[in-house]
Design an enzyme around this catalytic site. Sequence first.
Site, PDB file in Angstrom:
ATOM      1  CE  LYS A 191       1.758   0.240   2.151  1.00 55.01           C
ATOM      2  NZ  LYS A 191       3.056   0.347   1.478  1.00 55.01           N
ATOM      3  CB  SER A 387       6.105  -0.850   0.590  1.00 60.94           C
ATOM      4  OG  SER A 387       5.322  -0.850   1.756  1.00 60.94           O
TER       5      SER A 387
END
Length: 593
Positions: A191, A387
């Site tokens: 991430k 996402s």
Amino acid sequence: MKEFFKYVFATIVGIVLLGMIIGFFSIVALIGMISSEALSTKPEANSVFVLKLDGIVEERSTETLMSQLSYEAATKGLDDIISSIKKAKNNDNIKGIYIEAGATFSPDSYASMQAIRDALKDFRKSGKWIVAYADNYTQGAYYISSVANKVYINPQGMLDWHGLGGTPYYLKDFLAKFGVKMQLFKVGTYKSAPETYVADKMSDANREQMMAYITSIWGKICKDVSESRQISIEKLNTLADDYIMFNEGKFFQQNKLVDGLLYNDEVKSEIKKLLKIDSDKVINQLTLAQMTNVSDNGNDGSQNIAVYYAFGDIVSGPTDGLTQQINSDVVDCDLETLMNDDDVKSVVLRINSGGGSAYASEQMWNQIEKLKKKKPVVVSMGGMAASGGYYMSCGANWIVAEPTTITGSIGIFGLIPDASELITNKLGIKFDVVKTNKSADFGTVYRPFNSEESEAMQKYIDHGYALFLSRVAQGRKMKTEYVDKIAQGHVWVGTDALQIKLVDQLGNLDDAIAKAAELAKISKDDYYVTSYPTKKTLLETLFEATDQSEYGSYLDGHLRESLGLLYQPLMIIKNLKPQDYLQARMPYGIIIK
């Protein structure tokens, strides 16, 4: 004195009368424009659609008063471009497409370029021709233009062919100069979005995934150009390494990148030969703006399939009026309307987003679940559905991605600014506090988090990640353990996402629509497509012209075109303000060129 007042009064009356006359003719002109808007353009025989590859191209153009009154909108819609190519294919009066490739061409992704190129490739199957020309080709414009029957360049022109590079940027040291640092809480090894604020270079994990997906995208580009221009992929990579843009025009022709070296007027002569008209005749040209008003001779069935466009950052509550955003409040209301519309038999969500608020993504996921219980839902992924963009996609009945779509990035993070250095030391502002409970001043930017607050925040992030995993596992019919393995914030390109079953099919919007019809048990000849949200007419826009967002969207297009690579960093700095604690988004600043 009486004469003075008489002349003053006469002057005032004259000004008022002049204003009324100007106002009357302005209203007449606007009525004329509004009336003409409703009239469809009818191409003359032997016409050519002139497709200009210049300016900003995003998923869908935004109808504002400023853009509608302008000769050319600051931002072109991918939907209008593809629709116009289809209309040109089906209209017997349009004989070919002339591509004018400009140096300012700036689409939002290579997936958008691929969609345009695929539409042009389909156009050629009709037997009609495509001619491409540029004084200077950008790499993206050349990728699209390479599908043409003939590709020409100015004898003194440049052709950029250099490969792909991803260039993230980092604001940690910039913020430190002002005494601000970001406190990070996240889940997901890959991430990398918060690295923009807390790092000064790529992490090893981010470098690994970026290299993987730009290599995959470049492989697709080379494969397509190789097939069209009959140049080996090995040769295309050799050319990309050789700084070929600085060569003379004859180099491009010798290496089969173009078919000839012509000046602008000479290209027009070639087109006249294809049209079989005399050299002194004028070519009947149709612009993109005119093509949007050409009647569509496509499917006129009785069943309605809705295509709902959602693109931009994901937010909840009021939008900023400048950048394009997906407002969960608005989307939920719109999807509920489609759910209750009995004329709509199936819904295609066209998503192009790198994410944003995890809370807003969850709200839209919930509304899509409700919609899915009444009618099939298919997702068509644009340049990016990652996402939060993947969060709202994962529950659909079927997911279609372009081979070069960037998706996945299943992960959660939170960034909380600590401005204590700026406020206390640099500005000399002191704070004290009284409180009834120890967490009463939680989240303040005037001091950093203590260990207890950090632990509580991390638990909140962990819960958000677990919820995200469960939504994906439920929607994709996978075990949570498997989702966690391919998640961790990892970004995948469409071809790889298919292999790990994050998507069901590689294809474009038309493929998604066809699947929606199949799931709704509608034959291919018995449906028509309606786009949502419905674009405003000039008259509607006129009455809403006081809305600040009407001007914001228009100005945003010009800012993007003027600032170029500086646009994204400046927008990040502009948006340095409190956000939802939970964020599910792609890296803030990846520039791929």
